[in-house]
Design a protein around this motif. Structure first.
Motif, mmCIF file in Angstrom:
data_model
loop_
_atom_site.group_PDB
_atom_site.id
_atom_site.type_symbol
_atom_site.label_atom_id
_atom_site.label_comp_id
_atom_site.label_asym_id
_atom_site.label_seq_id
_atom_site.Cartn_x
_atom_site.Cartn_y
_atom_site.Cartn_z
ATOM 1 N N ALA A 800 -23.605 95.095 -60.090
ATOM 2 C CA ALA A 800 -24.167 95.894 -61.171
ATOM 3 C C ALA A 800 -24.070 95.105 -62.472
ATOM 4 C CB ALA A 800 -23.426 97.223 -61.297
ATOM 5 N N ASN A 801 -24.729 95.607 -63.494
ATOM 6 C CA ASN A 801 -24.687 94.986 -64.819
ATOM 7 C C ASN A 801 -24.111 95.975 -65.818
ATOM 8 O OD1 ASN A 801 -27.166 93.583 -63.352
ATOM 9 N ND2 ASN A 801 -26.322 92.172 -64.864
ATOM 10 N N LEU A 802 -23.290 95.465 -66.727
ATOM 11 C CA LEU A 802 -22.640 96.306 -67.729
ATOM 12 C C LEU A 802 -23.114 95.949 -69.132
ATOM 13 C CD1 LEU A 802 -18.894 96.253 -66.563
ATOM 14 C CD2 LEU A 802 -20.622 97.996 -66.068
ATOM 15 N N ASP A 803 -23.067 96.932 -70.014
ATOM 16 C CA ASP A 803 -23.314 96.712 -71.437
ATOM 17 C C ASP A 803 -21.967 96.363 -72.070
ATOM 18 O OD1 ASP A 803 -23.779 96.783 -74.133
ATOM 19 O OD2 ASP A 803 -24.825 98.703 -74.132
ATOM 20 N N VAL A 804 -21.699 95.062 -72.250
ATOM 21 C CA VAL A 804 -20.373 94.640 -72.686
ATOM 22 C C VAL A 804 -20.141 94.861 -74.176
ATOM 23 C CG1 VAL A 804 -20.073 92.966 -70.830
ATOM 24 C CG2 VAL A 804 -21.196 92.252 -72.955
ATOM 25 N N SER A 805 -21.141 95.378 -74.888
ATOM 26 C CA SER A 805 -20.924 95.711 -76.288
ATOM 27 C C SER A 805 -20.180 97.029 -76.445
ATOM 28 C CB SER A 805 -22.271 95.800 -77.027
ATOM 29 O OG SER A 805 -23.011 96.939 -76.592
ATOM 30 N N LEU A 806 -20.102 97.801 -75.369
ATOM 31 C CA LEU A 806 -19.440 99.106 -75.412
ATOM 32 C C LEU A 806 -17.935 98.953 -75.290
ATOM 33 C CD1 LEU A 806 -21.833 101.093 -73.035
ATOM 34 C CD2 LEU A 806 -21.796 101.154 -75.545
ATOM 35 N N ALA A 807 -17.199 99.769 -76.034
ATOM 36 C CA ALA A 807 -15.736 99.720 -75.968
ATOM 37 C C ALA A 807 -15.231 100.050 -74.581
ATOM 38 C CB ALA A 807 -15.147 100.692 -76.989
ATOM 39 N N SER A 823 -21.516 106.346 -53.105
ATOM 40 C CA SER A 823 -21.047 106.802 -54.410
ATOM 41 C C SER A 823 -22.192 107.372 -55.242
ATOM 42 C CB SER A 823 -20.393 105.634 -55.158
ATOM 43 O OG SER A 823 -19.401 105.015 -54.374
ATOM 44 N N PRO A 824 -21.864 108.202 -56.244
ATOM 45 C CA PRO A 824 -22.904 108.736 -57.119
ATOM 46 C C PRO A 824 -23.521 107.654 -58.001
ATOM 47 C CG PRO A 824 -20.870 110.032 -57.280
ATOM 48 C CD PRO A 824 -20.545 108.782 -56.532
ATOM 49 N N VAL A 825 -24.768 107.827 -58.343
ATOM 50 C CA VAL A 825 -25.418 107.078 -59.415
ATOM 51 C C VAL A 825 -26.172 108.089 -60.266
ATOM 52 C CG1 VAL A 825 -25.608 104.901 -58.178
ATOM 53 C CG2 VAL A 825 -27.433 106.568 -57.980
ATOM 54 N N PHE A 826 -26.534 107.684 -61.478
ATOM 55 C CA PHE A 826 -27.110 108.624 -62.430
ATOM 56 C C PHE A 826 -28.367 108.038 -63.059
ATOM 57 C CE2 PHE A 826 -22.458 108.345 -62.686
ATOM 58 C CZ PHE A 826 -22.092 109.570 -62.132
ATOM 59 N N LYS A 827 -29.287 108.910 -63.406
ATOM 60 C CA LYS A 827 -30.457 108.525 -64.196
ATOM 61 C C LYS A 827 -30.397 109.300 -65.512
ATOM 62 C CE LYS A 827 -33.009 105.629 -61.688
ATOM 63 N NZ LYS A 827 -34.290 105.979 -61.095
ATOM 64 N N THR A 842 -31.594 95.690 -59.722
ATOM 65 C CA THR A 842 -32.508 95.165 -58.704
ATOM 66 C C THR A 842 -32.611 96.155 -57.557
ATOM 67 O OG1 THR A 842 -30.880 94.044 -57.285
ATOM 68 C CG2 THR A 842 -31.623 92.862 -59.250
ATOM 69 N N GLU A 843 -33.595 95.924 -56.676
ATOM 70 C CA GLU A 843 -33.735 96.767 -55.494
ATOM 71 C C GLU A 843 -32.827 96.331 -54.358
ATOM 72 O OE1 GLU A 843 -37.809 97.006 -54.291
ATOM 73 O OE2 GLU A 843 -38.307 98.445 -55.880
ATOM 74 N N LYS A 844 -32.142 95.179 -54.537
ATOM 75 C CA LYS A 844 -31.235 94.686 -53.498
ATOM 76 C C LYS A 844 -29.907 94.276 -54.139
ATOM 77 C CE LYS A 844 -34.796 93.100 -50.264
ATOM 78 N NZ LYS A 844 -35.328 91.963 -49.468
ATOM 79 N N TYR A 856 -33.187 102.707 -53.580
ATOM 80 C CA TYR A 856 -33.076 103.945 -54.371
ATOM 81 C C TYR A 856 -32.125 103.787 -55.557
ATOM 82 C CZ TYR A 856 -35.486 106.556 -50.675
ATOM 83 O OH TYR A 856 -36.418 107.018 -49.764
ATOM 84 N N LEU A 857 -31.300 102.745 -55.533
ATOM 85 C CA LEU A 857 -30.304 102.560 -56.584
ATOM 86 C C LEU A 857 -30.879 101.901 -57.831
ATOM 87 C CD1 LEU A 857 -27.291 101.231 -54.462
ATOM 88 C CD2 LEU A 857 -27.735 103.583 -55.182
ATOM 89 N N LYS A 858 -32.043 101.260 -57.721
ATOM 90 C CA LYS A 858 -32.573 100.490 -58.850
ATOM 91 C C LYS A 858 -32.696 101.358 -60.106
ATOM 92 C CE LYS A 858 -36.169 97.179 -60.149
ATOM 93 N NZ LYS A 858 -36.404 97.693 -61.500
#
Length: 899
Positions: A800-807, A823-827, A842-844, A856-858
């Motif tokens: 996954a990718n994170l927004d590293v500007s967030l505390a 696990s859950p994911v959210f839109k 990504t789709e993979k 489905y996770l993209k």
């Protein structure tokens, strides 16, 4: 130290005479007051411990050795059982087993000679899961039989085999047996204990055998992988599938591709001996292969981890309890088949019958070992030698992704007319031109690495050391650089760690570094997938966020090979005086240990708003050094005091649990304690009565919040009348009607809530502007998850990718590996009061394991933050604390535990 110098009740060979031949061994009934297997009777560990010691003193066939303490401080013992003559030379046979198992510096001829001189080592354990009392009690009956029997059969086994016996979970044995036996009325005896039967992890104690977090797992690893190296490991469990008595080997596909073929056929050989023994004794009901659920794919269990060490691991699941039960009628299991050649009819079932089956299977394994001892020992060497040879040359491990790559290349060539179709009739197994074997499967980039290098200058080298120590515990040898060195044009600093694959336990090395590629089989062509038995992907280096380089050539340089089983030494930090203060590397998990130690003694710690590192005043030098000793942690001198400092203050932490105990919560308890966070557990009743208001933050890890379609959580609740008053405050469920409004009030008033995994359902109970990409909402408002034919991801590792500007993400990298288990994911759309912390882009995203429908996770978020009233909700989908293994995501928890 030699075993004979540390045993209890040393063997005195001068007494080996007619009197010793007639020695009297205490029967289980004389010791426990009942026969093992009597209905409604259980022995606790204290009673078992005294019996083990007594028999070792009475018998010249038994040695006993203290082998560590449990999490609650009980002693674990290794029982060594064999003939008096074998025990007199026990160090010789142990050394032979070690030498053959490590396979270093031996010729085939020398190995054959040692195999004939040696004795095969068979491990038999019990008591892993404390509500599975067949496994613990068969140890007692088996010990007595081996120590007392004068039959020629038993004497033959003792002469030709060395048996190691081990109780896996003493703490749980005492807890469960004492609970069961507290009821005078036998009909009321039950196993509905109020907490986990291992202090922290309960049933998950059988998921810790490559990480070795728990003391019991580390004790076992020392005995099994460093000291003894048994050829057969028999791990007793219960219970069997309905309509059967035992589920055992051989097991169903798939097996892991890193195994030596001798291992797989070795499992089959032992399995056939076991079922034959039962059939000879007219004991039906043994189910195996496709009629059972167990495969040989995953790592981490007591039975499965030995596979990666060339040991034949055997699991049986045997029915039975001290409270009499019933073998139920399952019509489909009345007709013989290969997976169930000897069905059993429905009937009443008693505890002693299960004990008898277990002892018979023990004898079946000992019979196999006695007949095939030299083969077991030589094949043990042969598997290790094969591993060393593979690590010394170019070697390719086949996996489904390589097969698919080859087939796709062939189809591409057909479509461009570079190749012609070679099969006029399409079958399941079609042939293609042999040129694709070399051009695709033997590509240099598809080779297995020969060496893995863990640079000492990586941002969290302390976690890399923990990773390497887990390898060392499992019998892997590790090198450490004594000076800087260069390899393949890259400079590596002193203290870097080097793990070579040219060692006997190479399968374990490869498995801990490389992705698992679980086959994507279907029930029929175009049909639903065949689910993995357990975890599909677990690559420990990925879970822990360790940085490492692969090398396809050997590494030479100033390298010191560390002794087998010895942990990596940590040198003390040297801190110069500093008027500007000190910056503690916040990318390192161990930074939180130091921060918490300082805060807990009343010192102030800050976070530098620019570097995001932790800062302490220069006057705290001595206290900082004391807090950081024993940790592999970078602490820099600050040129001057940073201007953008925010004081770090601990929050009062409440951790959710429930009657019977939550394993995810238990793992989190252990993590919090290791890193110095203080916490208190709270329970469903505390939510409803307002007791949660005393906490600054509430943690719901795993189950804890009801699903959208449920009015209540579904925690098992015992008969209230059978629960002693002191435990009744643990009872209860979390309800939508009462508990959810109480949690909403708590957060509106300024509290914080952090959810992980399924507890993130709270997002929907709070009616946030969030949708679920893995579900469909019907017209009636009912939440319907995607079917498993469309989407299913068992435990695997995703990127996954994170927004590293967030505390919330301080100290983490923008790309992160997460453990994902449906696990859950959210839109959601980001805004000031509701924002995502990161997503699958990504789709993979699959890195290791198996993921059906991963597309489905993209664009789905892995976590979110919602500002509600005066408080805040943190919701994380992936398993960020997964079994205390996923060190790479611990900071997603730790960052939220300060104000």
């Amino acid at each position: 130290m030699k075993i004979k110098n540390i045993i209890l009740g040393a063997l005195v060979l001068s007494l080996w005479n007619a009197e010793v031949l007639a020695q009297k061994i205490s029967t289980p009934k004389s010791h426990f007051g009942f026969s093992i297997g009597d209905d409604y009777q259980l022995a606790n560990y204290q009673q078992m411990e005294s019996y083990f010691i007594k028999v070792a003193k009475e018998s010249d066939r038994v040695l006993i050795q203290e082998s560590g303490l449990t999490e609650e401080g009980r002693k674990q013992y290794l029982l060594m059982i064999s003939s008096p003559d074998n025990l007199a030379h026990i160090d010789k046979y142990r050394t032979i087993s070690q030498t053959l198992g490590r396979a270093e510096g031996l010729t085939d001829e020398a190995a054959r000679k040692l195999a004939k001189e040696g004795k095969p080592i068979v491990w038999i354990d019990g008591g892993m899961h404390s509500n599975e009392m067949v496994g613990s009690h068969q140890l007692i009956e088996t010990l007595y039989l081996l120590a007392s029997s004068e039959s020629q059969e038993i004497k033959n086994y003792l002469d030709k085999v060395i048996i190691l016996m081990w109780h896996v979970n003493p703490d749980g044995q005492d807890l469960m047996a004492d609970w069961y036996m507290q009821y005078i009325n036998k009909d009321k005896r039950n196993m509905s204990i109020p907490r986990l039967y291992q202090k922290y992890v309960g049933h998950d104690n059988n998921r810790d055998f490559y990480m070795f977090n728990m003391k019991e797992a580390s004790n076992l690893a020392k005995v099994m992988y460093v000291d003894w190296l048994p050829q057969i490991v028999y791990n007793h469990h219960q219970t069997s599938p309905a309509g059967t008595i035992v589920a055992g080997p051989p097991y169903r596909d798939p097996f892991n591709y890193v195994y030596d073929p001798l291992l797989v056929t070795g499992i089959d050989g032992v399995g056939f001996a076991m079922i034959n023994r039962l059939n000879e004794e007219d004991k039906p009901g043994y189910v195996r292969m496709d009629q059972s659920t167990f495969s040989t794919w995953w790592n981490g269990g007591l039975r499965t981890a030995p596979y990666f060490h060339n040991m034949i691991g055997i699991l049986t699941e045997t029915t039975g309890n001290p409270t009499p039960s019933e073998i139920k009628l399952v019509p489909e299991r009345l007709i013989p088949r290969n997976g169930l050649p000897n069905p059993i009819h429905p009937q009443k079932w008693h505890f002693n019958q299960s004990i008898d089956y277990s002892v018979s299977m023990n004898m079946g394994i000992l019979d196999y070992a006695a007949r095939n001892g030299d083969k077991l020992l030589y094949n043990f060497y042969k598997m290790g030698k094969n591993s060393i040879d593979r690590g010394n040359k170019d070697y390719w491990t086949m996996s489904p992704k390589h097969i698919e790559e080859m087939k796709e290349a062939y189809q591409d060539d057909i479509s461009t007319k570079k190749q012609k179709i070679t099969n006029s009739v399409k079958t399941r197994f079609t042939t293609i031109p042999s040129l694709y074997f070399d051009s695709i499967l033997r590509r240099p980039e598809n080779r297995d690495p020969r060496v893995y290098i863990l640079p000492a200058d990586q941002s969290d080298f302390g976690t890399a050391v923990k990773f390497a120590n887990a390898l060392i515990k499992s019998g892997i040898y590790v090198y450490q650089a004594t000076q800087d060195f260069n390899h393949n044009g890259k400079k590596y600093p002193k203290k870097s760690l080097i793990i070579k694959t040219n060692q006997a336990f190479r399968p374990q090395v490869i498995d801990m570094f490389e992705a698992q590629d679980h086959p994507h089989d279907t029930q029929y062509e175009g049909g639903p997938p065949i689910r993995p038995y357990d975890a599909a992907g677990w690559t420990l280096a990925m879970q822990m966020g360790v940085s490492y380089d692969r090398s396809y050539e050997d590494v030479e340089g100033p390298l010191q090979r560390l002794p087998y089983g010895e942990m990596i030494a940590i040198t003390s930090n040297v801190l110069p005086n500093s008027k500007g203060g000190y910056l503690i590397n916040a990318k390192a998990n161990d930074a939180f240990i130091v921060v918490n130690k300082l805060i807990n003694i009343g010192e102030k710690v800050y976070r530098d708003g620019n570097s995001k590192n932790f800062y302490v005043d220069g006057r705290l030098k001595d206290k900082l050094k004391k807090a950081s000793d024993g940790l592999e942690l970078r602490i820099d001198v600050a040129a001057k005091k940073p201007v953008n400092l925010i004081e770090v203050k601990s929050l009062k932490i409440g951790l959710f649990d429930h009657y019977g105990g939550s394993m995810p919560s238990g793992w989190t308890r252990w993590i919090l304690e290791q890193y110095g966070f203080e916490y208190t557990c709270f329970y469903p009743q505390d939510i409803d009565n307002g007791s949660i208001e005393s906490y600054d933050i509430l943690l719901f890890i795993g189950q804890g919040i009801p699903g959208r379609n449920d009015e209540l959580t579904k925690f098992r609740q015992p008969d209230v009348d059978l629960v002693p008053q002191e435990y009744k405050h643990l009872l209860g469920q979390v309800s939508i009607e009462k508990s959810i409004p109480a949690l909403k009030k708590y957060i509106d008033n300024g509290g914080k809530i952090l959810t992980v995994g399924s507890s993130s359902e709270l997002v929907y109970h709070f009616n946030l502007a969030v949708t679920d990409p893995l579900a469909v909402t019907e017209k009636d408002g009912k939440h319907t998850p995607l079917s498993s034919a469309e989407y299913y991801i068992p435990t695997s590792i995703l990127q996954a990718n994170l927004d590293v500007s967030l505390a919330e993400n301080y100290g983490l990298d923008s790309s992160i590996n997460v453990v994902f288990n449906n696990s859950p994911v959210f839109k959601l759309e980001n805004r000031k009061d509701l924002y995502a912390i990161g997503s699958f882009q990504t789709e993979k995203p699959l890195l290791s394991g198996w993921a059906h429908g991963q597309q489905y996770l993209k664009d789905g978020s892995v976590g979110l933050v919602a500002l509600l009233g005066k408080g805040k909700l943190f919701a994380f989908g992936p398993e960020i604390t997964n079994r205390a293994q996923s060190h790479g995501t611990f900071k997603l928890l730790f960052n939220q535990l300060y104000n």
